[in-house]
Design a protein around this motif. Structure first.
Motif, PDB file in Angstrom:
ATOM      1  N   GLY A  31       1.291  -1.135   0.400  1.00 18.76           N
ATOM      2  CA  GLY A  31      -0.253   0.251   0.327  1.00 18.76           C
ATOM      3  C   GLY A  31       0.859   1.293   0.421  1.00 18.76           C
ATOM      4  O   GLY A  31       0.675   2.293  -0.792  1.00 18.76           O
ATOM      5  N   PHE A  32       2.432   1.025   1.149  1.00 19.37           N
ATOM      6  CA  PHE A  32       2.860   2.732   0.705  1.00 19.37           C
ATOM      7  C   PHE A  32       3.222   2.588  -0.075  1.00 19.37           C
ATOM      8  O   PHE A  32       3.315   3.714  -0.659  1.00 19.37           O
ATOM      9  CB  PHE A  32       4.062   2.576   2.324  1.00 19.37           C
ATOM     10  CG  PHE A  32       2.825   2.555   3.291  1.00 19.37           C
ATOM     11  CD1 PHE A  32       4.222   3.533   3.796  1.00 19.37           C
ATOM     12  CD2 PHE A  32       1.988   2.640   3.862  1.00 19.37           C
ATOM     13  CE1 PHE A  32       3.295   4.295   5.200  1.00 19.37           C
ATOM     14  CE2 PHE A  32       1.958   2.740   5.706  1.00 19.37           C
ATOM     15  CZ  PHE A  32       2.295   3.443   5.702  1.00 19.37           C
ATOM     16  N   GLU A  33       3.802   1.555  -1.561  1.00 22.47           N
ATOM     17  CA  GLU A  33       4.541   1.649  -2.154  1.00 22.47           C
ATOM     18  C   GLU A  33       3.836   2.138  -3.447  1.00 22.47           C
ATOM     19  O   GLU A  33       4.147   3.553  -4.787  1.00 22.47           O
ATOM     20  CB  GLU A  33       5.273   0.312  -2.968  1.00 22.47           C
ATOM     21  CG  GLU A  33       5.841   0.030  -3.751  1.00 22.47           C
ATOM     22  CD  GLU A  33       7.135   1.159  -3.927  1.00 22.47           C
ATOM     23  OE1 GLU A  33       7.947   1.751  -4.737  1.00 22.47           O
ATOM     24  OE2 GLU A  33       7.996   1.572  -2.864  1.00 22.47           O
ATOM     25  N   GLY A  34       2.515   1.747  -3.056  1.00 17.11           N
ATOM     26  CA  GLY A  34       1.601   2.335  -4.305  1.00 17.11           C
ATOM     27  C   GLY A  34       1.155   3.924  -4.506  1.00 17.11           C
ATOM     28  O   GLY A  34       0.783   4.670  -5.372  1.00 17.11           O
ATOM     29  N   MET A  35       0.915   4.237  -3.211  1.00 21.84           N
ATOM     30  CA  MET A  35       0.699   5.564  -2.847  1.00 21.84           C
ATOM     31  C   MET A  35       2.008   6.080  -3.489  1.00 21.84           C
ATOM     32  O   MET A  35       1.634   7.337  -3.856  1.00 21.84           O
ATOM     33  CB  MET A  35       0.268   5.464  -0.959  1.00 21.84           C
ATOM     34  CG  MET A  35      -1.179   5.078  -0.889  1.00 21.84           C
ATOM     35  SD  MET A  35      -2.383   6.130  -2.575  1.00 21.84           S
ATOM     36  CE  MET A  35      -2.738   7.380  -0.963  1.00 21.84           C
ATOM     37  N   PRO A 216       0.473   2.419  12.876  1.00 21.60           N
ATOM     38  CA  PRO A 216       1.295   2.823  11.866  1.00 21.60           C
ATOM     39  C   PRO A 216       0.708   1.840  10.608  1.00 21.60           C
ATOM     40  O   PRO A 216      -0.452   1.046  10.879  1.00 21.60           O
ATOM     41  CB  PRO A 216       2.752   1.452  11.796  1.00 21.60           C
ATOM     42  CG  PRO A 216       2.590   2.162  13.518  1.00 21.60           C
ATOM     43  CD  PRO A 216       1.038   2.414  14.290  1.00 21.60           C
ATOM     44  N   GLY A 217       0.411   1.804   9.399  1.00 24.83           N
ATOM     45  CA  GLY A 217      -0.459   1.357   8.570  1.00 24.83           C
ATOM     46  C   GLY A 217      -1.990   2.690   7.699  1.00 24.83           C
ATOM     47  O   GLY A 217      -1.827   2.077   6.707  1.00 24.83           O
ATOM     48  N   MET A 218      -1.755   3.659   8.910  1.00 25.19           N
ATOM     49  CA  MET A 218      -2.791   4.377   8.150  1.00 25.19           C
ATOM     50  C   MET A 218      -2.815   4.892   7.819  1.00 25.19           C
ATOM     51  O   MET A 218      -1.400   6.043   7.243  1.00 25.19           O
ATOM     52  CB  MET A 218      -3.306   5.421   9.492  1.00 25.19           C
ATOM     53  CG  MET A 218      -4.259   4.242  10.594  1.00 25.19           C
ATOM     54  SD  MET A 218      -4.825   5.171  12.394  1.00 25.19           S
ATOM     55  CE  MET A 218      -5.371   5.969  11.623  1.00 25.19           C
ATOM     56  N   ILE A 219      -3.795   4.790   6.374  1.00 20.76           N
ATOM     57  CA  ILE A 219      -3.226   6.286   5.152  1.00 20.76           C
ATOM     58  C   ILE A 219      -4.557   6.762   5.265  1.00 20.76           C
ATOM     59  O   ILE A 219      -5.998   6.308   4.631  1.00 20.76           O
ATOM     60  CB  ILE A 219      -2.922   5.132   3.946  1.00 20.76           C
ATOM     61  CG1 ILE A 219      -1.543   4.799   4.221  1.00 20.76           C
ATOM     62  CG2 ILE A 219      -2.832   6.467   2.684  1.00 20.76           C
ATOM     63  CD1 ILE A 219      -1.423   3.823   2.936  1.00 20.76           C
ATOM     64  N   THR A 260       3.927   5.895   9.699  1.00 21.53           N
ATOM     65  CA  THR A 260       4.668   5.162  10.034  1.00 21.53           C
ATOM     66  C   THR A 260       5.212   4.232  10.840  1.00 21.53           C
ATOM     67  O   THR A 260       4.106   5.339  12.189  1.00 21.53           O
ATOM     68  CB  THR A 260       6.191   5.342   9.636  1.00 21.53           C
ATOM     69  OG1 THR A 260       6.910   6.276  10.240  1.00 21.53           O
ATOM     70  CG2 THR A 260       5.702   6.241   8.006  1.00 21.53           C
ATOM     71  N   GLU A 261       6.444   4.103  11.668  1.00 18.13           N
ATOM     72  CA  GLU A 261       6.796   3.860  12.722  1.00 18.13           C
ATOM     73  C   GLU A 261       6.866   4.582  13.531  1.00 18.13           C
ATOM     74  O   GLU A 261       6.846   5.091  15.564  1.00 18.13           O
ATOM     75  CB  GLU A 261       7.521   2.768  12.813  1.00 18.13           C
ATOM     76  CG  GLU A 261       7.091   1.405  12.824  1.00 18.13           C
ATOM     77  CD  GLU A 261       6.458   0.145  13.354  1.00 18.13           C
ATOM     78  OE1 GLU A 261       6.165   1.170  14.638  1.00 18.13           O
ATOM     79  OE2 GLU A 261       5.201  -0.626  12.491  1.00 18.13           O
ATOM     80  N   THR A 262       7.628   5.455  13.167  1.00 11.89           N
ATOM     81  CA  THR A 262       8.023   6.847  14.134  1.00 11.89           C
ATOM     82  C   THR A 262       7.777   8.465  13.553  1.00 11.89           C
ATOM     83  O   THR A 262       7.941   9.003  14.069  1.00 11.89           O
ATOM     84  CB  THR A 262       9.539   7.768  13.791  1.00 11.89           C
ATOM     85  OG1 THR A 262       9.679   7.018  12.247  1.00 11.89           O
ATOM     86  CG2 THR A 262      10.115   5.953  13.831  1.00 11.89           C
ATOM     87  N   GLY A 263       6.149   8.284  12.611  1.00 17.69           N
ATOM     88  CA  GLY A 263       5.663   9.709  12.273  1.00 17.69           C
ATOM     89  C   GLY A 263       5.136   9.639  10.969  1.00 17.69           C
ATOM     90  O   GLY A 263       4.322   9.040  11.140  1.00 17.69           O
ATOM     91  N   CYS A 264       5.102   9.971   9.715  1.00 16.92           N
ATOM     92  CA  CYS A 264       4.344   9.887   8.773  1.00 16.92           C
ATOM     93  C   CYS A 264       5.211  10.258   7.129  1.00 16.92           C
ATOM     94  O   CYS A 264       6.581  10.747   7.941  1.00 16.92           O
ATOM     95  CB  CYS A 264       2.954  11.412   9.239  1.00 16.92           C
ATOM     96  SG  CYS A 264       3.340  12.866   8.516  1.00 16.92           S
ATOM     97  N   GLU A 265       5.330   9.897   6.410  1.00 15.42           N
ATOM     98  CA  GLU A 265       5.907   9.546   5.527  1.00 15.42           C
ATOM     99  C   GLU A 265       4.425  10.405   4.621  1.00 15.42           C
ATOM    100  O   GLU A 265       3.607  10.153   4.586  1.00 15.42           O
ATOM    101  CB  GLU A 265       5.785   8.474   4.638  1.00 15.42           C
ATOM    102  CG  GLU A 265       6.010   8.778   3.303  1.00 15.42           C
ATOM    103  CD  GLU A 265       6.503   7.241   2.469  1.00 15.42           C
ATOM    104  OE1 GLU A 265       7.123   6.715   1.834  1.00 15.42           O
ATOM    105  OE2 GLU A 265       6.323   6.320   2.819  1.00 15.42           O
TER     106      GLU A 265
END
Length: 280
Positions: A31-35, A216-219, A260-265
């Protein structure tokens, strides 16, 4: 593209969550790669508009560029045909809060305009919007645009595991109201991914520690709409265009992000490094 605060039922239907709990999805590496790919395309489209958003250009011409770039990249515009919407982006000028429909209107010197794009690339929605200054824009309007961008970035600083949606909202509201601006309540950000709109609703005014906890994992999108005047807005007879009730100027910036585990991308950062205008 912001959603109406009361439209969560529609969001859930559109995201195939209807009839279930409406729980927030947690995405993995795919999902992260697609986004990342969809978000980069969306940001590239907005970057490419910079030399075109000038006095005399019509909003339809902007829409044509968005459509062409989206299709040439092998993507499709999410807004085109969405619930009857007939354009490939939204163009919201001056006192238009959101969902402005491209058409024959030509931009004028001194206008401010938000362009909101969402290409669907390989099934993933890259949702982002950005303000543009048209010609010689008055200081009052420039200041609104700058503060709105600051609101977005301050909100994103709170987007980390263990915090809540309310922490993002409070950061945005506090900064806007410190400048005596109004924060729109009628529209909000939203979950995004393989679906255009899904849970959670991402409000832009609220109390710290309230709302869904960030994991982590929320978009989702964060997309504050800030008015020089009062927060109230109304939707015109076309069923889409939302304007400020007091006709005051409104501005908006939007990013799609993943926790992410530490913040947001931030998936929709400008490849050219553009933040708030003017864009060099």
């Amino acid at each position: 593209m912001p959603v109406i605060m009361t439209d969560l039922q529609t969001m859930e239907r559109d995201s195939a969550l209807a009839g279930r709990s409406g729980a927030v999805k947690l995405y993995g590496p795919e999902g992260f790669e697609g986004m990342r790919a969809a978000g980069r395309l969306a940001a590239e489209i907005l970057d490419a508009l910079v030399p075109h958003v000038v006095p005399g250009v019509t909003t339809q011409e902007i829409d044509d560029i968005v459509y062409r770039m989206t299709r040439e990249a092998g993507a499709i515009p999410a807004t085109l045909g969405y619930r009857g919407y007939t354009k490939s982006c939204c163009t919201s000028i001056n006192h238009v809060v959101c969902h402005g429909i491209p058409g024959d209107r030509a931009l004028k010197d001194g206008d401010i305009v938000n362009v909101d794009v969402t290409p669907i690339l390989n099934g993933w929605h890259g949702d982002t919007s950005r303000m543009f200054l048209v010609g010689d824009v008055p200081v009052k309007a420039r200041r609104l645009v700058q503060v709105t961008y600051e609101c977005l970035m301050l909100g994103l600083e709170q987007a980390r595991p263990g915090n809540h949606i309310g922490d993002i909202a409070h950061a945005i509201q506090s900064h806007a109201e410190a400048h005596r601006y109004g924060v729109v309540r009628d529209f909000c950000g939203h979950g995004v991914g393989r679906n255009f709109h899904e849970a959670p609703e991402v409000i832009h005014a609220g109390r710290p520690g309230t709302g869904p906890e960030l994991k982590p994992g929320m978009i989702f999108t964060v997309e504050p709409m800030i008015n020089i005047g009062k927060p109230a807005c109304k939707v015109l007879d076309d069923g889409w265009t939302a304007v400020t009730r007091d006709r005051s100027l409104s501005a908006q910036f939007e990013h799609s992000i993943g926790i992410t585990e530490t913040g947001c991308e931030i998936f929709t950062s400008s490849p050219k490094g553009y933040g708030a205008p003017p864009y060099a």
